[in-house]
Design an enzyme around this catalytic site. Structure first.
Site, PDB file in Angstrom:
ATOM      1  CG  ASP A   1      54.295  35.640  55.307  1.00 41.29           C
ATOM      2  OD1 ASP A   1      54.567  35.488  56.512  1.00 41.29           O
ATOM      3  OD2 ASP A   1      54.714  36.593  54.629  1.00 41.29           O
TER       4      ASP A   1
ATOM      5  CE1 TYR B   1      54.983  42.059  53.388  1.00 38.90           C
ATOM      6  CE2 TYR B   1      53.764  40.033  53.730  1.00 38.90           C
ATOM      7  CZ  TYR B   1      54.939  40.737  53.777  1.00 38.90           C
ATOM      8  OH  TYR B   1      56.078  40.105  54.190  1.00 38.90           O
TER       9      TYR B   1
ATOM     10  CE  LYS C   1      55.783  38.405  57.784  1.00 37.01           C
ATOM     11  NZ  LYS C   1      55.007  38.565  56.542  1.00 37.01           N
TER      12      LYS C   1
ATOM     13  CG  HIS D   1      57.053  43.149  58.789  1.00 38.83           C
ATOM     14  ND1 HIS D   1      55.963  43.379  57.997  1.00 38.83           N
ATOM     15  CD2 HIS D   1      57.966  42.550  57.981  1.00 38.83           C
ATOM     16  CE1 HIS D   1      56.198  42.933  56.772  1.00 38.83           C
ATOM     17  NE2 HIS D   1      57.416  42.440  56.739  1.00 38.83           N
TER      18      HIS D   1
HETATM   19  N1  NAP Z   1      59.218  38.906  56.753  1.00 39.18           N
HETATM   20  C1  NAP Z   1      59.576  39.686  55.773  1.00 39.18           C
HETATM   21  O1  NAP Z   1      60.009  40.822  55.951  1.00 39.18           O
HETATM   22  C2  NAP Z   1      59.468  39.206  54.374  1.00 39.18           C
HETATM   23  C3  NAP Z   1      60.338  39.706  53.412  1.00 39.18           C
HETATM   24  C4  NAP Z   1      60.189  39.255  52.103  1.00 39.18           C
HETATM   25  C5  NAP Z   1      59.193  38.357  51.801  1.00 39.18           C
HETATM   26  N2  NAP Z   1      58.360  37.904  52.783  1.00 39.18           N
HETATM   27  C6  NAP Z   1      57.276  36.951  52.466  1.00 39.18           C
HETATM   28  O2  NAP Z   1      57.766  36.011  51.571  1.00 39.18           O
HETATM   29  C7  NAP Z   1      56.981  36.035  50.383  1.00 39.18           C
HETATM   30  C8  NAP Z   1      57.848  35.706  49.201  1.00 39.18           C
HETATM   31  O3  NAP Z   1      58.785  36.711  48.972  1.00 39.18           O
HETATM   32  P1  NAP Z   1      58.839  37.534  47.596  1.00 39.18           P
HETATM   33  O4  NAP Z   1      57.525  38.142  47.346  1.00 39.18           O
HETATM   34  O5  NAP Z   1      60.024  38.412  47.697  1.00 39.18           O
HETATM   35  O6  NAP Z   1      58.961  36.531  46.486  1.00 39.18           O
HETATM   36  P2  NAP Z   1      59.716  35.195  46.064  1.00 39.18           P
HETATM   37  O7  NAP Z   1      58.941  34.053  46.564  1.00 39.18           O
HETATM   38  O8  NAP Z   1      61.154  35.264  46.371  1.00 39.18           O
HETATM   39  O9  NAP Z   1      59.596  35.316  44.534  1.00 39.18           O
HETATM   40  C9  NAP Z   1      58.478  35.815  43.882  1.00 39.18           C
HETATM   41  C10 NAP Z   1      58.727  35.622  42.406  1.00 39.18           C
HETATM   42  O10 NAP Z   1      59.066  34.268  42.196  1.00 39.18           O
HETATM   43  C11 NAP Z   1      58.260  33.785  41.158  1.00 39.18           C
HETATM   44  N3  NAP Z   1      57.981  32.372  41.400  1.00 39.18           N
HETATM   45  C12 NAP Z   1      57.431  31.825  42.503  1.00 39.18           C
HETATM   46  N4  NAP Z   1      57.295  30.485  42.352  1.00 39.18           N
HETATM   47  C13 NAP Z   1      57.793  30.213  41.123  1.00 39.18           C
HETATM   48  C14 NAP Z   1      57.933  29.007  40.371  1.00 39.18           C
HETATM   49  N5  NAP Z   1      57.544  27.835  40.861  1.00 39.18           N
HETATM   50  N6  NAP Z   1      58.495  29.105  39.146  1.00 39.18           N
HETATM   51  C15 NAP Z   1      58.888  30.294  38.635  1.00 39.18           C
HETATM   52  N7  NAP Z   1      58.773  31.460  39.292  1.00 39.18           N
HETATM   53  C16 NAP Z   1      58.226  31.407  40.514  1.00 39.18           C
HETATM   54  C17 NAP Z   1      57.004  34.610  41.166  1.00 39.18           C
HETATM   55  O11 NAP Z   1      56.474  34.607  39.875  1.00 39.18           O
HETATM   56  P3  NAP Z   1      54.981  35.117  39.534  1.00 39.18           P
HETATM   57  O12 NAP Z   1      55.024  36.605  39.689  1.00 39.18           O
HETATM   58  O13 NAP Z   1      54.830  34.677  38.113  1.00 39.18           O
HETATM   59  O14 NAP Z   1      54.029  34.465  40.441  1.00 39.18           O
HETATM   60  C18 NAP Z   1      57.522  35.959  41.600  1.00 39.18           C
HETATM   61  O15 NAP Z   1      57.948  36.712  40.493  1.00 39.18           O
HETATM   62  C19 NAP Z   1      56.348  37.433  50.351  1.00 39.18           C
HETATM   63  O16 NAP Z   1      55.181  37.454  49.572  1.00 39.18           O
HETATM   64  C20 NAP Z   1      56.085  37.645  51.815  1.00 39.18           C
HETATM   65  O17 NAP Z   1      54.883  36.993  52.178  1.00 39.18           O
HETATM   66  C21 NAP Z   1      58.487  38.293  54.064  1.00 39.18           C
END
Ligand code: NAP
Length: 227
Positions: free
Chosen positions: A51, A56, A86, A119
């Site tokens: 994604d 980003y 997006k 987005h």
């Molecule tokens: N469409 C949208 O507007 C939108 C909005 C938000 C997010 N997104 C997408 O969704 C993705 C994920 O969202 P997010 O970046 O907010 O993060 P998230 O997946 O909710 O969480 C990221 C955090 O979780 C930790 N983590 C992930 N897997 C883990 C595991 N197995 N055990 C322990 N900790 C774990 C990571 O640690 P580490 O730092 O140690 O790796 C990081 O600190 C984004 O990168 C983006 O691509 C899209």
């Protein structure tokens, strides 16, 4: 290393999508070379769904990682990889949608993205392109959902975005209902039915929703796939 085989879900259009994706949105973003290496780790453990978004700034390193995954023999055909990108709010103007996708494709080094999303239901002035420009004064008053959606349909028709959809829209919101017109047009039906609403950050895999999880740590990436 044996890569894990991730189950696939079939979208309304018939296209297959790996049920778990790796997010590349992170602020700050690691340096590109670091991110490429992280993404190769992800390919090695089995991720095939990534994604990204113009917002980003990760399209270019993701494209390079895809190239490298081919070089390393981790993937053999473009069909094995599912890439989402997006539309930036400053490109949420009907005449800017197609050029924006073409720019994303150029950065990714790809001929198409598997999924292209609006987005946010937000339109910013065309010059407001960076995270620092996400300011109230740059928000334009109306969001031309119909015009933008028609431009998204064109991207789909040209084969540049195989599936199109929206993210961060409230389900059944009035703005989303504006594109209900597409259902009444046979020529638009195919791409309309492949609409995907992306929901991030929730462990609702068992409910049939595909999570996008961002981890830049190889062990955590593996743990995620073990769900
Ligand atoms: N469409 C949208 O507007 C939108 C909005 C938000 C997010 N997104 C997408 O969704 C993705 C994920 O969202 P997010 O970046 O907010 O993060 P998230 O997946 O909710 O969480 C990221 C955090 O979780 C930790 N983590 C992930 N897997 C883990 C595991 N197995 N055990 C322990 N900790 C774990 C990571 O640690 P580490 O730092 O140690 O790796 C990081 O600190 C984004 O990168 C983006 O691509 C899209």
């Amino acid at each position: 290393m044996e890569a894990k085989k991730i189950p696939e879900v079939i979208l309304n259009s018939g296209k297959k999508m790996p049920a778990i994706g790796l997010g590349t949105g992170s602020f700050p973003l690691p340096p590109h070379e670091t991110l490429i290496s992280i993404l190769i780790d992800a390919f090695e453990v089995g991720y095939r769904h990534f994604d990204t978004a113009t917002f980003y700034g990760s399209e270019e390193p993701l494209g390079k990682a895809v190239d490298k995954a081919f070089e390393l023999g981790l993937v053999k055909s473009r069909d094995e990889v599912f890439i989402t990108s997006k539309l930036l709010p400053s490109d949420a103007h009907p005449d800017l949608v197609l050029p924006a996708l073409k720019t994303s494709l150029q950065k990714l080094g790809l001929e198409y993205v598997d999924l292209y999303l609006i987005h946010w239901p937000l339109r910013l002035k065309p010059e407001a392109t960076g995270p620092a420009d996400m300011l109230k004064e740059n928000v334009m008053p109306s969001f031309d959902m119909k015009g933008i959606w028609e431009a998204m349909e064109e991207c789909c028709r040209l084969g540049l975005g195989k599936v199109i959809g929206v993210s961060n829209f409230v389900y059944e919101s009035p703005i989303l209902k504006e594109i209900a017109f597409a259902r009444q047009k046979t020529s638009l039906r195919k791409s309309m039915t492949c609409m995907v609403i992306q929901i991030a950050l929730r462990w609702i895999y068992e409910e049939g929703v595909s999570p996008i999880v961002r981890s830049f740590n190889k062990e955590e990436m593996k743990e995620t796939l073990n769900i």
